[in-house]
Design a protein around this motif. Structure first.
Motif, PDB file in Angstrom:
ATOM      1  N   ASP A  50       0.846  -1.186   0.000  1.00 24.34           N
ATOM      2  CA  ASP A  50       0.000   0.000   0.000  1.00 24.34           C
ATOM      3  C   ASP A  50       0.886   1.242   0.000  1.00 24.34           C
ATOM      4  N   VAL A  51       0.850   2.000  -1.075  1.00 24.51           N
ATOM      5  CA  VAL A  51       1.724   3.163  -1.222  1.00 24.51           C
ATOM      6  C   VAL A  51       1.357   4.272  -0.232  1.00 24.51           C
ATOM      7  N   ASP A  52       0.086   4.430   0.074  1.00 22.76           N
ATOM      8  CA  ASP A  52      -0.347   5.532   0.933  1.00 22.76           C
ATOM      9  C   ASP A  52      -0.148   5.264   2.416  1.00 22.76           C
ATOM     10  N   THR A  53      -0.295   4.015   2.841  1.00 21.09           N
ATOM     11  CA  THR A  53      -0.148   3.705   4.265  1.00 21.09           C
ATOM     12  C   THR A  53       1.175   3.026   4.586  1.00 21.09           C
ATOM     13  N   VAL A  92      -1.624   1.585  -9.886  1.00 20.66           N
ATOM     14  CA  VAL A  92      -0.594   0.586  -9.607  1.00 20.66           C
ATOM     15  C   VAL A  92       0.752   1.089 -10.124  1.00 20.66           C
ATOM     16  N   TYR A  93       1.805   0.833  -9.337  1.00 17.29           N
ATOM     17  CA  TYR A  93       3.172   1.223  -9.694  1.00 17.29           C
ATOM     18  C   TYR A  93       4.013  -0.039  -9.893  1.00 17.29           C
ATOM     19  N   LEU A 196       7.766  11.471 -14.075  1.00 12.59           N
ATOM     20  CA  LEU A 196       8.906  11.069 -13.245  1.00 12.59           C
ATOM     21  C   LEU A 196       8.582  11.198 -11.758  1.00 12.59           C
ATOM     22  N   LYS A 197       7.904  12.266 -11.385  1.00  7.87           N
ATOM     23  CA  LYS A 197       7.531  12.449  -9.973  1.00  7.87           C
ATOM     24  C   LYS A 197       6.527  11.394  -9.535  1.00  7.87           C
ATOM     25  N   ALA A 201       6.855   7.488  -6.398  1.00  6.80           N
ATOM     26  CA  ALA A 201       6.051   6.898  -5.318  1.00  6.80           C
ATOM     27  C   ALA A 201       6.304   5.402  -5.195  1.00  6.80           C
ATOM     28  N   ARG A 202       6.779   4.767  -6.275  1.00  6.84           N
ATOM     29  CA  ARG A 202       7.042   3.325  -6.232  1.00  6.84           C
ATOM     30  C   ARG A 202       8.164   2.971  -5.268  1.00  6.84           C
ATOM     31  N   TRP A 203       9.026   3.925  -4.977  1.00  9.40           N
ATOM     32  CA  TRP A 203      10.154   3.629  -4.089  1.00  9.40           C
ATOM     33  C   TRP A 203       9.703   3.277  -2.676  1.00  9.40           C
ATOM     34  N   ARG A 204       8.454   3.550  -2.361  1.00 10.70           N
ATOM     35  CA  ARG A 204       7.967   3.202  -1.013  1.00 10.70           C
ATOM     36  C   ARG A 204       7.936   1.691  -0.808  1.00 10.70           C
TER      37      ARG A 204
END
Length: 222
Positions: A50-53, A92-93, A196-197, A201-204
């Motif tokens: 989960d990218v947000d949490t 999805v990332y 690019l920005k 977020a995928r780096w989480r």
């Protein structure tokens, strides 16, 4: 805040090497080892994050020979669906391992896939290279990204066949070597820098996997 929002999620593998004497007996396949830079026996847990949490959603312990192209469709249709129930994934990332056409279809197609937007690093396979070559022939402008990289001011489209959708793509260039990386997103209205920005977020999930290894013993193979 919920532990799992599941609006924006990322997928990735974590290679766990296995060097025991009974590799053949246990039918342990080989996977790409970041440490050894070769394919090595081991396991490849496939993780949804989960990218947000910043929390893991589900994990499937896969054989070392597992690849994104042989994993994602069943993972999305069965394991992820069972974990999320009626929650709808919006975005999805993915990294470049998921570039295969049917992998992208499993994300963006509303019938057999998630029907979600997709942002990813695009592997330069034969098909993708044709689009990149055609784009470079338009002599795009290159803008400063950081001390080592520039990026294309203009973008180009790569269709996701059978879905009516496309990845709007940008190139990022390493100035010292001229090496190019391609990033794309189905989100409408993004500039080249916006793509690019968004991908950052995928780096989480990368940081999350490191946390699972350090604090939750993900690499402890039973």
């Amino acid at each position: 805040q919920k532990l799992i929002e599941a609006k924006r999620i990322a997928f990735d593998f974590k290679m766990q090497e296995f060097s025991g004497d009974d590799i053949t007996l246990k039918n342990i396949g080989k996977g790409p080892s970041p440490k050894r830079k070769i394919c090595f026996p081991g396991f490849r847990p496939h993780i949804a994050w989960d990218v947000d949490t910043s929390a893991p959603i589900t994990l499937e312990f896969r054989n070392g020979k597992a690849r994104a192209s042989t994993t994602i469709k069943k993972f999305v249709q069965e394991l992820l669906h069972n974990s999320l129930g009626q929650q709808n994934v919006e975005h999805v990332y993915l990294d470049s391992e998921y570039t295969a056409e049917h992998s992208c279809q499993s994300i963006v197609a509303p019938q057999e896939g998630l029907g979600a937007d997709l942002t990813m690093c695009v592997k330069q396979n034969k098909r993708v290279k044709k689009y990149i070559t055609a784009f470079l022939e338009t002599t795009p402008n290159w803008l400063f990204f950081d001390e080592n990289h520039t990026y294309s001011q203009q973008t180009f489209k790569i269709p996701i066949q059978g879905t009516g959708k496309h990845l709007q793509c940008v190139l990022k260039r390493k100035e010292k070597t001229g090496q190019l990386r391609c990033f794309g997103s189905t989100l409408p209205g993004l500039t080249s820098m916006g793509i690019l920005k968004e991908y950052s977020a995928r780096w989480r999930i990368e940081n999350g996997i490191k946390d699972l290894v350090l604090n939750y013993y993900l690499e402890n193979i039973p």
